[in-house]
Enzyme design. Structure first.
Site, PDB file in Angstrom:
ATOM      1  N   ASP A 161       0.806  -1.232   0.000  1.00 50.47           N
ATOM      2  CA  ASP A 161       0.000   0.000   0.000  1.00 50.47           C
ATOM      3  C   ASP A 161       0.831   1.270   0.000  1.00 50.47           C
ATOM      4  O   ASP A 161       0.425   2.287  -0.549  1.00 50.47           O
ATOM      5  CB  ASP A 161      -0.941   0.020   1.214  1.00 50.47           C
ATOM      6  CG  ASP A 161      -0.194   0.269   2.524  1.00 50.47           C
ATOM      7  OD1 ASP A 161       0.748  -0.482   2.820  1.00 50.47           O
ATOM      8  OD2 ASP A 161      -0.559   1.215   3.245  1.00 50.47           O
ATOM      9  N   ASP A 164       5.580   0.358   3.368  1.00 53.34           N
ATOM     10  CA  ASP A 164       5.802  -0.871   4.120  1.00 53.34           C
ATOM     11  C   ASP A 164       5.676  -2.080   3.197  1.00 53.34           C
ATOM     12  O   ASP A 164       5.581  -1.943   1.985  1.00 53.34           O
ATOM     13  CB  ASP A 164       4.811  -0.964   5.286  1.00 53.34           C
ATOM     14  CG  ASP A 164       3.381  -0.694   4.835  1.00 53.34           C
ATOM     15  OD1 ASP A 164       3.014  -1.158   3.731  1.00 53.34           O
ATOM     16  OD2 ASP A 164       2.625  -0.040   5.564  1.00 53.34           O
ATOM     17  N   TYR A 312      -5.766   0.278   9.076  1.00 55.25           N
ATOM     18  CA  TYR A 312      -6.871   0.663   8.190  1.00 55.25           C
ATOM     19  C   TYR A 312      -8.199   0.302   8.830  1.00 55.25           C
ATOM     20  O   TYR A 312      -8.952  -0.516   8.308  1.00 55.25           O
ATOM     21  CB  TYR A 312      -6.716   0.012   6.815  1.00 55.25           C
ATOM     22  CG  TYR A 312      -5.614   0.627   5.990  1.00 55.25           C
ATOM     23  CD1 TYR A 312      -5.809   1.821   5.305  1.00 55.25           C
ATOM     24  CD2 TYR A 312      -4.361   0.035   5.911  1.00 55.25           C
ATOM     25  CE1 TYR A 312      -4.794   2.406   4.571  1.00 55.25           C
ATOM     26  CE2 TYR A 312      -3.336   0.601   5.174  1.00 55.25           C
ATOM     27  CZ  TYR A 312      -3.558   1.794   4.494  1.00 55.25           C
ATOM     28  OH  TYR A 312      -2.551   2.375   3.769  1.00 55.25           O
ATOM     29  N   GLU A 552       5.583   9.917   3.204  1.00 57.27           N
ATOM     30  CA  GLU A 552       5.281   8.568   2.716  1.00 57.27           C
ATOM     31  C   GLU A 552       4.298   8.603   1.552  1.00 57.27           C
ATOM     32  O   GLU A 552       3.269   9.271   1.618  1.00 57.27           O
ATOM     33  CB  GLU A 552       4.700   7.722   3.850  1.00 57.27           C
ATOM     34  CG  GLU A 552       4.574   6.243   3.480  1.00 57.27           C
ATOM     35  CD  GLU A 552       4.143   5.397   4.669  1.00 57.27           C
ATOM     36  OE1 GLU A 552       4.272   4.161   4.575  1.00 57.27           O
ATOM     37  OE2 GLU A 552       3.675   5.953   5.670  1.00 57.27           O
TER      38      GLU A 552
END
Length: 581
Positions: A161, A164, A312, A552
């Site tokens: 995603d 990571d 999430y 990120e």
């Protein structure tokens, strides 16, 4: 994605954090500490040419600049009171002031075609599984080839995603839905990049078909997120548990299943004329997954709370995903059953609730804009309430309105409180652009009190946001890696920040990667096209890995930007928008 708390930083990029030794959550600018004879950002930029890995190249392109992005780690950084850290903090402040007080006065004419190419290329850097011969980001290698084996299924493939190495099904499915919507509405403007956009969609839908192959089950995550976020490893090296998590009849997850159904349905439209047999497979699977999501209702955060939270969590419930999936299934199948479902469940599932954002967790604004198109085109007058909801939402995005759902930074960027703000910028701008097209084709404007939101006005706002991302901002920085002369060099991304396999064949272990995380040097591998979380509410940006909210990238930041860039590549001149209302 990284999140707040001691468990790490990978989730709803809304909360900052590193875990200090005292247990307090603080973010510290340790990645730009003084080192050697040169210090901070300035020294790192001077040293970058020597540091860049010559083996980690991008095929077919002339990359004159070095590294780009990073990732995240719940390590306990040095004390904030250390001289090196304080020196780094002051250097950062000085850099901010220099860039803001003495910016380049010119605004560039942007190459939207180049930005589109790079925006799509980013997805190749996020691939998991066996990479194809056509892979263009050659510093990436095969990874996670045995995903799913612990559960006796094949779950290789798909996307990581963000920075990571976990595969989260909820944001991945939303990424597919938005990529598909962009191709449906703007694919005609993508030129030679259309094939790459289709490949980006198919890489994910192939995975989603695997994740939904068992009837009554959706595999929603691969990887132990807590363990993953306690390591800084290349995906090619990772040895953290690849635990498989699923929702089923006993453990429902209507939100993630609904989004998965929406993604498969939207993608079936994309491939309808290009690969009819594949399109039928996608649509049939979308129908069955939706039936499962609707019959066994519940939020996956309840069924898998300790697994998916705080990464999430489904904060906004599952109701919006059921309507969202039904809307896409109607669009894909033209089956009136789904239209009736929407009308019948409009109030029950809260179509008019929390229409204040649009993203992987909250679909309300998207639902109303998508359905409003049918109303504007004269095909569904009995769904007029959805158009009214869409109108009200669009008005709330306009600068200066009495009840805004967003703020604007001094430099003009859409800003919502929380983390990873650029996800809001790209998704809301996408809705502004799509709705402007729907209004234009139906010869409508939106009355917003004393002003009217014309199609030209909405397009202009969307274009201003895109241009801000590409460099028209107080920092004079492109927030897309590899685009423009000045862009983030230290992004929060594991694969980008660690030496590539060809340059460093030996394995880099879980904690061995920490020295790269805390290094002030630019990332050795350019994650071309990655759009980071972006600046804060005052337009300032720390080019530093520990500031994961700002540095990120995520797939769902880039996904809506693909359609936006395609449109402005074909229509770059604001004069084409007509008079602003």
């Amino acid at each position: 994605m990284e999140t707040e708390g001691n468990t790490g930083l990978s989730g709803r990029r809304l909360f900052p954090s590193f875990s200090s030794s005292s247990g307090q959550n603080t973010v510290r600018p340790t990645a730009i500490a003084e080192q050697g004879g040169e210090s901070g950002l300035f020294g790192a930029q001077r040293a970058s040419a020597a540091h860049v890995n010559a083996f980690c190249h991008l095929r077919g392109t002339d990359l004159r600049r070095e590294a780009a992005r990073s990732a995240t780690l719940p390590f306990s950084p040095p004390s904030l009171a250390s001289p090196a850290t304080m020196a780094a903090f002051h250097l950062t402040t000085v850099l901010f002031l220099l860039l803001v007080l003495f910016p380049d006065s010119s605004l560039a004419d942007h190459n939207y075609g180049d930005a589109l190419r790079k925006c799509i290329l980013f997805f190749e850097g996020q691939r998991s599984g066996k990479l194809p011969p056509s892979q263009r980001l050659s510093w990436r290698r095969d990874s996670a080839l045995r995903d799913g084996s612990l559960a006796g299924v094949d779950l290789s493939g798909g996307y990581y995603d963000a920075g990571d190495n976990v595969k989260f099904g909820f944001p991945m499915a939303f990424t597919v839905t938005l990529l598909s919507w962009g191709i449906i509405d703007f694919g005609r403007n993508m030129g030679s990049e259309l094939e790459h956009a289709l490949s980006a969609v198919r890489w994910a839908t192939d995975y989603l078909l695997k994740a939904t192959a068992v009837p009554g089950t959706v595999y929603v995550q691969v990887g132990d997120a807590v363990a993953d976020h306690n390591c800084w490893e290349r995906p090619e090296d990772m040895d953290t548990p690849r635990t498989v998590y699923k929702v089923d009849k006993e453990h429902p997850g209507s939100d993630v299943a609904g989004e998965t159904a929406a993604a498969l349905a939207a993608a079936s439209i994309v491939f309808r004329s290009r690969d009819p047999s594949y399109s039928r497979i996608l649509l049939q699977r979308a129908v069955s997954v939706f039936e499962f999501a609707d019959k066994y209702r519940g939020a996956y955060s309840n069924s898998l709370h300790d697994v998916v939270c705080p990464f999430y969590c489904s904060f906004d419930g599952y109701q919006d995903e059921l309507l969202w999936a039904a809307a896409w299934l109607h669009k894909a199948s033209e089956d009136r059953t789904y239209r009736e479902y929407i009308k019948t469940n409009e109030r029950v599932l809260g179509a008019d609730e929390t229409i204040n954002e649009f993203g992987w967790d909250n679909k309300h604004a998207g639902i109303n804009v998508l359905i409003a198109k049918e109303v504007l085109m004269g095909n569904a007058h009995y769904l007029e309430s959805f158009k009214l909801n869409a109108d009200n939402f669009i008005c709330s995005l306009l600068p200066g309105t009495s009840h805004p759902h967003v703020e604007y930074s001094p430099g003009g960027l859409i800003f919502k409180v929380g983390g990873s703000n650029m996800q809001h910028v790209t998704s809301l701008s996408f809705l502004l652009l799509t709705y402007s097209n729907y209004l234009s084709h139906s010869n409508h404007v939106v009355p917003c009190g004393k002003v009217s939101a014309t199609p030209a006005h909405l397009k202009q706002i969307a274009k201003q946001q895109v241009d801000y991302i590409l460099g028209d901002n107080p920092m004079k920085m492109s927030y897309m890696v590899g685009y423009g002369e000045h862009y983030p060099l230290r992004i929060h991304h594991r694969g980008s920040s660690l030496p590539c396999v060809s340059a460093h064949p030996a394995r880099i272990g879980c904690k061995a990667g920490s020295r790269y995380f805390f290094s002030p040097r630019p990332n050795p591998n350019l994650l071309v096209g990655a759009v980071v979380g972006g600046p804060n509410s005052t337009d300032l940006f720390p080019d530093s890995r520990p500031f994961f909210q700002e540095s990120e990238p995520t797939t769902y930041i880039n996904a809506p930007l693909v359609g936006l860039l395609a449109h402005f590549w074909a229509h770059p001149d604001p004069k084409e928008f007509g008079e602003l209302g």
